[in-house]
Design a protein around this motif. Structure first.
Motif, PDB file in Angstrom:
ATOM      1  N   LEU A  39       0.864  -1.181   0.000  1.00 10.52           N
ATOM      2  CA  LEU A  39       0.000   0.000   0.000  1.00 10.52           C
ATOM      3  C   LEU A  39       0.896   1.225   0.000  1.00 10.52           C
ATOM      4  O   LEU A  39       1.962   1.208   0.613  1.00 10.52           O
ATOM      5  CB  LEU A  39      -0.818   0.057   1.293  1.00 10.52           C
ATOM      6  CG  LEU A  39      -2.106  -0.726   1.453  1.00 10.52           C
ATOM      7  CD1 LEU A  39      -2.792  -0.277   2.727  1.00 10.52           C
ATOM      8  CD2 LEU A  39      -3.018  -0.490   0.264  1.00 10.52           C
ATOM      9  N   LEU A  40       0.431   2.285  -0.640  1.00 14.46           N
ATOM     10  CA  LEU A  40       1.195   3.539  -0.587  1.00 14.46           C
ATOM     11  C   LEU A  40       0.542   4.526   0.374  1.00 14.46           C
ATOM     12  O   LEU A  40       1.209   5.373   0.958  1.00 14.46           O
ATOM     13  CB  LEU A  40       1.292   4.161  -1.981  1.00 14.46           C
ATOM     14  CG  LEU A  40       2.260   3.457  -2.940  1.00 14.46           C
ATOM     15  CD1 LEU A  40       2.113   4.005  -4.350  1.00 14.46           C
ATOM     16  CD2 LEU A  40       3.694   3.602  -2.458  1.00 14.46           C
ATOM     17  N   ASN A  41      -0.773   4.392   0.521  1.00 10.24           N
ATOM     18  CA  ASN A  41      -1.496   5.348   1.339  1.00 10.24           C
ATOM     19  C   ASN A  41      -2.260   4.619   2.453  1.00 10.24           C
ATOM     20  O   ASN A  41      -3.240   3.923   2.177  1.00 10.24           O
ATOM     21  CB  ASN A  41      -2.469   6.130   0.440  1.00 10.24           C
ATOM     22  CG  ASN A  41      -3.232   7.163   1.228  1.00 10.24           C
ATOM     23  OD1 ASN A  41      -3.111   7.252   2.454  1.00 10.24           O
ATOM     24  ND2 ASN A  41      -4.048   7.948   0.533  1.00 10.24           N
ATOM     25  N   PRO A  42      -1.824   4.781   3.702  1.00 13.28           N
ATOM     26  CA  PRO A  42      -2.486   4.057   4.791  1.00 13.28           C
ATOM     27  C   PRO A  42      -3.708   4.782   5.347  1.00 13.28           C
ATOM     28  O   PRO A  42      -4.210   4.435   6.416  1.00 13.28           O
ATOM     29  CB  PRO A  42      -1.384   3.977   5.856  1.00 13.28           C
ATOM     30  CG  PRO A  42      -0.558   5.198   5.642  1.00 13.28           C
ATOM     31  CD  PRO A  42      -0.663   5.574   4.174  1.00 13.28           C
ATOM     32  N   GLY A  43      -4.209   5.767   4.606  1.00  8.58           N
ATOM     33  CA  GLY A  43      -5.291   6.631   5.094  1.00  8.58           C
ATOM     34  C   GLY A  43      -6.524   5.869   5.567  1.00  8.58           C
ATOM     35  O   GLY A  43      -7.221   6.330   6.464  1.00  8.58           O
ATOM     36  N   LYS A  44      -6.789   4.698   4.981  1.00  5.28           N
ATOM     37  CA  LYS A  44      -8.007   3.957   5.362  1.00  5.28           C
ATOM     38  C   LYS A  44      -7.729   2.906   6.446  1.00  5.28           C
ATOM     39  O   LYS A  44      -8.635   2.163   6.829  1.00  5.28           O
ATOM     40  CB  LYS A  44      -8.608   3.280   4.133  1.00  5.28           C
ATOM     41  CG  LYS A  44      -9.122   4.277   3.097  1.00  5.28           C
ATOM     42  CD  LYS A  44     -10.196   3.652   2.224  1.00  5.28           C
ATOM     43  CE  LYS A  44     -10.879   4.697   1.377  1.00  5.28           C
ATOM     44  NZ  LYS A  44     -10.426   4.693  -0.024  1.00  5.28           N
ATOM     45  N   MET A  45      -6.495   2.842   6.891  1.00  7.28           N
ATOM     46  CA  MET A  45      -6.140   1.846   7.908  1.00  7.28           C
ATOM     47  C   MET A  45      -6.577   2.317   9.304  1.00  7.28           C
ATOM     48  O   MET A  45      -6.754   3.529   9.522  1.00  7.28           O
ATOM     49  CB  MET A  45      -4.610   1.635   7.894  1.00  7.28           C
ATOM     50  CG  MET A  45      -4.110   0.990   6.628  1.00  7.28           C
ATOM     51  SD  MET A  45      -4.759  -0.706   6.465  1.00  7.28           S
ATOM     52  CE  MET A  45      -5.886  -0.533   5.105  1.00  7.28           C
ATOM     53  N   PRO A  46      -6.729   1.386  10.263  1.00  3.60           N
ATOM     54  CA  PRO A  46      -7.261   1.773  11.582  1.00  3.60           C
ATOM     55  C   PRO A  46      -6.481   2.906  12.258  1.00  3.60           C
ATOM     56  O   PRO A  46      -7.064   3.762  12.899  1.00  3.60           O
ATOM     57  CB  PRO A  46      -7.157   0.467  12.390  1.00  3.60           C
ATOM     58  CG  PRO A  46      -7.183  -0.619  11.368  1.00  3.60           C
ATOM     59  CD  PRO A  46      -6.540  -0.075  10.130  1.00  3.60           C
ATOM     60  N   HIS A  47      -5.153   2.919  12.142  1.00  2.00           N
ATOM     61  CA  HIS A  47      -4.359   4.005  12.748  1.00  2.00           C
ATOM     62  C   HIS A  47      -3.818   4.973  11.690  1.00  2.00           C
ATOM     63  O   HIS A  47      -2.940   5.776  11.986  1.00  2.00           O
ATOM     64  CB  HIS A  47      -3.168   3.433  13.540  1.00  2.00           C
ATOM     65  CG  HIS A  47      -3.560   2.704  14.795  1.00  2.00           C
ATOM     66  ND1 HIS A  47      -2.644   2.193  15.686  1.00  2.00           N
ATOM     67  CD2 HIS A  47      -4.772   2.391  15.318  1.00  2.00           C
ATOM     68  CE1 HIS A  47      -3.266   1.610  16.700  1.00  2.00           C
ATOM     69  NE2 HIS A  47      -4.560   1.699  16.481  1.00  2.00           N
TER      70      HIS A  47
END
Ligand code: GSH
Length: 232
Positions: A39-47
Motif C-alpha cells: 500500500l502507498l497510502n495508509p489513510g483507510k487503515m485503523p491508525h
C-alpha cells in the motif's frame, strides 16, 4: 493465509518502513503462512499507519499489536530470556522505535540531498502534473510532525550526541553476543535491526549512513540480522 499490509520495498529492503520490516520478521520467525500486500497510502487503515496485519477475523494495526497477536497464536520471540533480559529488550525496543527512528525519518525527509531521490522513489505513481504540489505537501507534513516530536529542534551537534549514546548502548550489547540478547535473534533484534538497516539504506551518503557503514560492529550486525531471518 495472513496478509501483511506494508509499504513497498525500497532501498534494497523489504520495506521503506522499519516497522513493516519488523512485522515481516516476526511473521517469518513465527512460522506463519503469510503474504505481503503493498500500500502507498495508509489513510483507510485503523491508525492511518502501516504495518497492518489482515487475519481471518480482523485488521490488526501496529507492529506491537501484531506481535501480541502472533504471541497469542503461540509465537515466543523472547524464548529463553530472563525477566531482566525481557526488561532490557523492552527498553531497547522503545529506544529504537521512539528515538532512533525519528533521526532516520529526519535524515530521509529533512535532508535536501536525499529528498529528490525519495520523491522519485515514493511518488513515481503520482501523475507528473500534480507531483510537485502533492510531494511538497507530504514533505511539509512529515517535517512538521518531526518538529512536533522535537528531534528537528536540536542542533546538528546535539542530535549527533543523542544518537551516539543510543548507538553506544546497542554496541555494548553487541560486544557480548552476535545478537542483542544472545546467540539468536529475539524481539529486540527485530526492532533494532530494521531501524539500523533503514539508517544505513538512506539513498544518499549522509552522516547517519556513514555512521553505520563505517562501524564494523553495527554494520555486520545489520548484515547478520538480514541473513538470520530473510524476508526480502
Ligand atoms: N507504532 C507504529 C508505528 C508505525 C509507523 O510509524 N508507520 C509509519 C511508517 S514507518 C507510517 O505508517 N507513517 C504514515 C503516516 O504517519 O502517515 C508501529 O509500531 O507499527
Amino acid at each position: 493465509m495472513l496478509t501483511l499490509l506494508t509499504f513497498p520495498s525500497a532501498f534494497g529492503l523489504f520495506s521503506a518502513s522499519p516497522f513493516c520490516v519488523k512485522s515481516a520478521l516476526m511473521l517469518q520467525q513465527a512460522g506463519q503462512r503469510w503474504q505481503r500486500s503493498d500500500l502507498l497510502n495508509p489513510g483507510k487503515m485503523p491508525h492511518q499507519k502501516l504495518p497492518v496485519l489482515r487475519t481471518p477475523e480482523r485488521l490488526v494495526p501496529d507492529s506491537d499489536l501484531i506481535r501480541d497477536w502472533l504471541e497469542a497464536q503461540g509465537a515466543d520471540f523472547d524464548k529463553g530470556l530472563s525477566d531482566v533480559q525481557k526488561a532490557q529488550s523492552r527498553a531497547l525496543i522503545r529506544m529504537a522505535e521512539e528515538h532512533i527512528y525519528h533521526h532516520v525519518v529526519l535524515d530521509r525527509w529533512g535532508n535536501d540531498d536525499v529528498w529528490p531521490i525519495l520523491r522519485e522513489m515514493f511518488f513515481a505513481e503520482v501523475p507528473a502534473l500534480i507531483r510537485g504540489p502533492v510531494t511538497r505537501a507530504v514533505r511539509k507534513s512529515v517535517v512538521k510532525r518531526l518538529d512536533g516530536q522535537g528531534v528537528s529542534r536540536f542542533s546538528e551537534t546535539e542530535r549527533r550526541d543523542r544518537l551516539e549514546c543510543d548507538l553506544e548502548a546497542i554496541s555494548a550489547y553487541l560486544w557480548q553476543s552476535p545478537f542483542l540478547l544472545g546467540d539468536r535473534p529475539t524481539a529486540a533484534d527485530m526492532s533494532v535491526g530494521p531501524i539500523l538497516a533503514a539508517m544505513r539504506a538512506t539513498p544518499a551518503e549522509t552522516r547517519l549512513t556513514r555512521r553505520i557503514k563505517q562501524d564494523n560492529l553495527l554494520n555486520s550486525y545489520v548484515d547478520r540480522m538480514e541473513q538470520a531471518i530473510p524476508v526480502a
